[in-house]
Scaffold this motif. Structure first.
Motif, PDB file in Angstrom:
ATOM      1  N   GLU A 185       0.798  -1.233   0.000  1.00  0.00           N
ATOM      2  CA  GLU A 185       0.000   0.000   0.000  1.00  0.00           C
ATOM      3  C   GLU A 185       0.828   1.279   0.000  1.00  0.00           C
ATOM      4  N   LYS A 186       2.144   1.134  -0.032  1.00  0.00           N
ATOM      5  CA  LYS A 186       3.053   2.280  -0.008  1.00  0.00           C
ATOM      6  C   LYS A 186       2.858   3.153   1.236  1.00  0.00           C
ATOM      7  N   LYS A 187       2.492   2.514   2.329  1.00  0.00           N
ATOM      8  CA  LYS A 187       2.353   3.265   3.587  1.00  0.00           C
ATOM      9  C   LYS A 187       3.545   2.940   4.483  1.00  0.00           C
ATOM     10  N   VAL A 188       3.852   3.876   5.366  1.00  0.00           N
ATOM     11  CA  VAL A 188       5.049   3.716   6.194  1.00  0.00           C
ATOM     12  C   VAL A 188       4.697   3.101   7.554  1.00  0.00           C
ATOM     13  N   VAL A 189       5.552   2.175   8.008  1.00  0.00           N
ATOM     14  CA  VAL A 189       5.369   1.615   9.356  1.00  0.00           C
ATOM     15  C   VAL A 189       6.139   2.526  10.317  1.00  0.00           C
ATOM     16  N   ASP A 190       5.392   3.385  10.964  1.00  0.00           N
ATOM     17  CA  ASP A 190       5.979   4.468  11.756  1.00  0.00           C
ATOM     18  C   ASP A 190       6.963   4.011  12.836  1.00  0.00           C
ATOM     19  N   ARG A 191       6.594   2.940  13.522  1.00  0.00           N
ATOM     20  CA  ARG A 191       7.388   2.551  14.686  1.00  0.00           C
ATOM     21  C   ARG A 191       8.775   2.005  14.324  1.00  0.00           C
ATOM     22  N   LEU A 192       9.008   1.737  13.039  1.00  0.00           N
ATOM     23  CA  LEU A 192      10.320   1.197  12.657  1.00  0.00           C
ATOM     24  C   LEU A 192      11.252   2.275  12.089  1.00  0.00           C
ATOM     25  N   LEU A 193      10.782   3.527  12.149  1.00  0.00           N
ATOM     26  CA  LEU A 193      11.601   4.609  11.589  1.00  0.00           C
ATOM     27  C   LEU A 193      12.646   5.075  12.592  1.00  0.00           C
ATOM     28  N   TYR A 194      13.638   5.767  12.096  1.00  0.00           N
ATOM     29  CA  TYR A 194      14.661   6.349  12.962  1.00  0.00           C
ATOM     30  C   TYR A 194      14.057   7.510  13.756  1.00  0.00           C
ATOM     31  N   VAL A 195      14.360   7.574  15.044  1.00  0.00           N
ATOM     32  CA  VAL A 195      13.903   8.696  15.862  1.00  0.00           C
ATOM     33  C   VAL A 195      15.137   9.428  16.385  1.00  0.00           C
ATOM     34  N   ASP A 196      15.202  10.722  16.112  1.00  0.00           N
ATOM     35  CA  ASP A 196      16.350  11.504  16.579  1.00  0.00           C
ATOM     36  C   ASP A 196      16.305  11.574  18.112  1.00  0.00           C
ATOM     37  N   PRO A 197      17.383  11.123  18.792  1.00  0.00           N
ATOM     38  CA  PRO A 197      17.317  11.070  20.256  1.00  0.00           C
ATOM     39  C   PRO A 197      17.234  12.455  20.899  1.00  0.00           C
ATOM     40  N   THR A 224      15.885  15.503  19.200  1.00  0.00           N
ATOM     41  CA  THR A 224      14.693  16.279  18.813  1.00  0.00           C
ATOM     42  C   THR A 224      13.411  15.445  18.858  1.00  0.00           C
ATOM     43  N   GLY A 225      13.570  14.115  18.848  1.00  0.00           N
ATOM     44  CA  GLY A 225      12.393  13.240  18.823  1.00  0.00           C
ATOM     45  C   GLY A 225      11.769  13.134  17.438  1.00  0.00           C
ATOM     46  N   GLU A 226      12.381  13.802  16.450  1.00  0.00           N
ATOM     47  CA  GLU A 226      11.833  13.768  15.078  1.00  0.00           C
ATOM     48  C   GLU A 226      12.110  12.432  14.404  1.00  0.00           C
ATOM     49  N   LYS A 227      11.146  12.017  13.561  1.00  0.00           N
ATOM     50  CA  LYS A 227      11.330  10.756  12.845  1.00  0.00           C
ATOM     51  C   LYS A 227      11.867  11.016  11.438  1.00  0.00           C
ATOM     52  N   ALA A 228      12.607  10.060  10.915  1.00  0.00           N
ATOM     53  CA  ALA A 228      13.106  10.171   9.535  1.00  0.00           C
ATOM     54  C   ALA A 228      12.606   8.969   8.759  1.00  0.00           C
ATOM     55  N   THR A 229      11.937   9.234   7.640  1.00  0.00           N
ATOM     56  CA  THR A 229      11.378   8.141   6.844  1.00  0.00           C
ATOM     57  C   THR A 229      12.416   7.567   5.887  1.00  0.00           C
ATOM     58  N   TYR A 230      13.179   8.457   5.278  1.00  0.00           N
ATOM     59  CA  TYR A 230      14.122   8.020   4.236  1.00  0.00           C
ATOM     60  C   TYR A 230      15.543   7.984   4.787  1.00  0.00           C
ATOM     61  N   GLU A 231      16.307   7.068   4.211  1.00  0.00           N
ATOM     62  CA  GLU A 231      17.684   6.918   4.664  1.00  0.00           C
ATOM     63  C   GLU A 231      18.434   8.248   4.600  1.00  0.00           C
ATOM     64  N   SER A 232      18.195   8.995   3.504  1.00  0.00           N
ATOM     65  CA  SER A 232      18.940  10.241   3.308  1.00  0.00           C
ATOM     66  C   SER A 232      18.580  11.319   4.331  1.00  0.00           C
ATOM     67  N   GLU A 233      17.496  11.126   5.089  1.00  0.00           N
ATOM     68  CA  GLU A 233      17.116  12.136   6.098  1.00  0.00           C
ATOM     69  C   GLU A 233      17.763  11.860   7.451  1.00  0.00           C
ATOM     70  N   ILE A 234      18.249  10.645   7.640  1.00  0.00           N
ATOM     71  CA  ILE A 234      18.821  10.286   8.940  1.00  0.00           C
ATOM     72  C   ILE A 234      20.153  11.010   9.114  1.00  0.00           C
ATOM     73  N   PRO A 235      20.315  11.791  10.206  1.00  0.00           N
ATOM     74  CA  PRO A 235      21.530  12.605  10.338  1.00  0.00           C
ATOM     75  C   PRO A 235      22.814  11.796  10.184  1.00  0.00           C
ATOM     76  N   PHE A 236      22.808  10.557  10.638  1.00  0.00           N
ATOM     77  CA  PHE A 236      24.001   9.709  10.528  1.00  0.00           C
ATOM     78  C   PHE A 236      24.437   9.585   9.070  1.00  0.00           C
ATOM     79  N   TYR A 237      23.463   9.446   8.163  1.00  0.00           N
ATOM     80  CA  TYR A 237      23.791   9.302   6.736  1.00  0.00           C
ATOM     81  C   TYR A 237      23.902  10.659   6.038  1.00  0.00           C
ATOM     82  N   LYS A 238      23.015  11.585   6.450  1.00  0.00           N
ATOM     83  CA  LYS A 238      22.895  12.879   5.764  1.00  0.00           C
ATOM     84  C   LYS A 238      24.231  13.622   5.720  1.00  0.00           C
ATOM     85  N   ASN A 239      25.005  13.461   6.778  1.00  0.00           N
ATOM     86  CA  ASN A 239      26.241  14.221   6.872  1.00  0.00           C
ATOM     87  C   ASN A 239      27.468  13.459   6.387  1.00  0.00           C
ATOM     88  N   GLN A 240      27.242  12.404   5.610  1.00  0.00           N
ATOM     89  CA  GLN A 240      28.365  11.644   5.063  1.00  0.00           C
ATOM     90  C   GLN A 240      28.447  11.822   3.543  1.00  0.00           C
TER      91      GLN A 240
END
Ligand SMILES: Cc1cc2nc3c(=O)[nH]c(=O)nc-3n(C[C@H](O)[C@H](O)[C@H](O)COP(=O)(O)O)c2cc1C
Ligand code: FES
Length: 642
Positions: free
Chosen positions: A105-117, A119-135
């Protein structure tokens, strides 16, 4: 599979693979690197296979096991393409939901997303996760896209383009010229320019010439080379073959430690497959160039990573270093000209040849070009493998990629360069990480180990720990290394036990300088780094240990004690229940007291005492107050109850 006999056939074959792959087709990838494997990724893989079948998606969705994605502490990692939806710490029981919701259904499973410790913000895509974004993952990036066992996957991401270019469009000298112009420096430790080494081996008299991949990787906590070898073995083989062509070698060895079974398995498979495709062995791609590779499994001695020891070990002799010169380029394996490079150095070659020297050299600093992969571990929120351009400030690696220090603790130092590296204190947190800047502050790049330490780290204990490792791993052949490390370790142990003497710091400095100047190989030469750099930046801690018998970080067990403040204790029983040594006396209405004889100084009481009481104190350099008498414990408690 038919042999590929020319660059045109390679191109045709590659186009065929790509044309058969619909870029919009959904695919689910699962990291099957060693760390994710240890977190049950194989069970997740079985669940994916079953669920695709069960929900009728087998034909519509591709499933691929990949190599390490780098963010190992959050594994097993699942990424769904084309969107790059990234799920972390996936369990087999999550797969039905991922299949029905995300894949169908192209819907996201929220609980499996990355949560910024923070800010508490969630990242859906790999490229949004700060660990990856800054590499900038130029060498390591394909790991997450390809199945390391599939040459088709590698070809689909431009694999073997560089080999075809080198073999058919460049003379060996031109390849060397390109590597020199790119200023690629070896990633295994010393940072020696690869092109100059290749040229020396090519020009050295003597046949045959050998080439070697160093995948010994003995630094504790480092696993960059293993992850490249496991996750993208064809890339290493491609770079290695280009190097062999440039140097004029037809025989190569891959030296990989026995403790890396998946790396061994994947590289052996890659060699077999590359041979079948005509990309290795006789008459590669119809060019007339022959190159054969053997895999040698090392027994896991740290010193065998040192090039001269490694070559002796390859010859079947004890892995002991010898003095250089002569360097392996002129006298290496079986006394023949030999070029040895680190896995990451070889893995940079296809990129360098594809992009060209100028483009490669546009990344990095004046004297350190390209990117570097670091193993970021220790007291940092995001641990894992990190690839950044040379020259990125250390602060960015620790705070932007690493997400800072956990539990709001203060940064104390970063140890770079493995066990024989040095520590970088807060005042140098803004240095631009490259070979030369690191050496200016008394440490080394090494192969890319980065251990972050917080305020609870004792720097003398750290130096002692690394010297212990190096003492165990010294081959013992030369006196300055064998005896120098042993004596430094003895003095450091004495200091951490509260038996340090005036003059110990000066003796450590003298021993360190002697080992650095007189040891046979770089193990002994660099072994004093942890001692000298901690003395340089944390001399006050050494003095506190020696003069005041005080460990400022409350780590050295002989110098610390735990004490419960009777004025603050609320007799809540938390520490009493959790103490593993049963060293705490007291009761529900009775103030707790630590029996200093029984206490093992594990610190559990300090950790568990509720924040609202903070009754447990750490003491160092001061006497422990005598326990309050039994009667007083009850009386105080009763008076509090009134
Ligand atoms: C004690 C010691 C251990 C080493 N271990 C490794 C290792 O595990 N991997 C590696 O590539 N280089 C290691 N080196 C560096 C090698 O001697 C050599 O410089 C390197 O393999 C050359 O490759 P590069 O020019 O691509 O860096 C070690 C050096 C020393 C002194
Ligand atoms: S092994 Fe899976 S992310 Fe590293």
């Amino acid at each position: 599979m038919p042999r590929i006999n020319s660059p045109a056939e390679l191109e045709g074959f590659r186009k065929d693979i790509i044309s058969k792959r619909d870029p919009n087709k959904r695919s689910i990838t699962l990291c099957s690197g060693t760390a994710c494997h240890a977190s049950q990724s194989e069970k997740v893989a079985s669940a994916i296979e079953q669920e695709l079948e069960k929900q009728g998606l087998k034909a519509d969705v591709d499933f691929r096991r990949t190599g390490c994605h780098g963010f190992c502490e959050k594994g097993p990692i699942v990424v769904i393409y084309p969107e790059e939806i990234c799920y972390l710490q996936v369990k087999p029981e999550d797969i039905p939901e991922i299949t029905s919701l995300t894949l169908k259904e192209k819907k996201v499973v929220d609980r499996l997303l990355y949560v910024d410790p923070t800010t508490g913000e969630k990242a859906t895509y790999e490229s949004e996760i700060p660990f990856y974004k800054n590499q900038e993952r130029l060498v390591f990036g394909n790991n997450r896209k390809i199945d390391p066992k599939s040459i088709e996957d590698y070809l689909a991401v431009d694999g073997y383009q560089a080999l075809a270019k080198a073999l058919f469009k460049m003379k060996p000298e031109q390849v060397i010229g390109e590597v020199k112009a790119a200023h690629l420096r070896g990633r295994g430790g010393a940072g020696f320019p690869a092109g100059i080494k290749w040229e020396a081996a090519r020009n050295a008299p003597g046949e045959p010439k050998y080439v070697v991949v160093n995948c010994d990787e003995g630094d504790p906590g480092a696993y960059m080379d293993r992850s490249i070898m496991e996750g993208n073995p064809f890339c290493v083989l491609e770079g290695f073959t280009i190097g062999a062509y440039a140097i004029g070698s037809h025989e190569g060895y891959i030296y990989v430690r026995q403790e890396y079974p998946l790396a061994v398995e994947n590289v052996m498979n890659a060699i077999k497959v590359a041979e079948e495709y005509g990309l290795m062995g006789k008459n590669i791609l119809g060019s007339g160039f022959d190159f054969n590779i053997k895999v040698h499994r090392g027994a896991g001695a740290f010193v065998c990573g040192e090039e001269t020891s490694l070559l002796r070990s390859l010859e079947g002799k004890p892995g002991e270093p010898r003095a250089r010169p002569p360097f392996p380029a002129t006298r290496g394996l079986w006394d023949k000209p030999t070029n040895i490079n680190n896995v990451e150095t070889w893995a940079n070659i296809p990129l360098l040849i594809n992009k060209g020297a100028a483009s490669f050299a546009s990344i990095g600093t004046e004297k350190s070009k390209g990117t570097k992969i670091f193993s970021l571990v220790g007291k940092v929120n995001n641990t894992g493998l990190v690839e950044v351009p040379m020259g990125v400030p250390l602060r960015d690696i620790v705070y932007k990629v690493g997400g800072g220090i956990p539990r709001g603790k203060k940064y104390k130092a970063v140890q770079t360069g493995g066990p024989s590296g040095g520590c970088i204190p807060e005042q140098h947190l803004d240095i631009k990480v490259d070979f030369d800047e690191l050496s200016k502050v008394g440490t080394i790049m090494g192969s890319g180990g980065m251990i972050v330490m917080d305020e609870d780290t004792c720097m003398i204990d750290v130096a002692r720990y690394f010297l212990n490792f190096l003492g165990d791993e010294s081959c013992g052949k030369c006196v300055p290394c064998r005896e120098g490390i042993r004596q430094m370790h003895k003095i450091l142990s004495r200091i951490t036990k509260g038996k340090g003497r005036e003059g110990d710091i000066e003796i450590l400095e003298a021993l360190g300088e002697a080992a650095r100047d007189a040891s046979l190989c770089a193990l002994g030469k660099s072994a004093p780094n942890p001692v000298l750099s901690t003395i340089r930046y944390f001399r006050d801690e050494y003095e506190a240990h020696i003069r005041e018998k005080r460990c400022p970080a409350f780590v050295c067990k002989d110098l610390i004690a735990y004490h419960i403040d009777p004025e603050k204790c609320q007799a809540c029983m938390t520490c009493l229940r959790k103490c593993p040594a049963q060293a705490i006396a007291g009761g529900k209405k009775q103030i707790h007291v630590i029996d200093q004889e029984k206490c093992t100084k594990c610190g559990t009481c300090f950790e568990v005492c509720p924040d609202k009481f903070r009754a447990v104190r750490r003491l160092s350099g001061v006497p422990v107050p005598p326990p309050i008498p039994e009667e007083a414990r009850m009386i105080v408690r009763k008076s509090k109850q009134k």
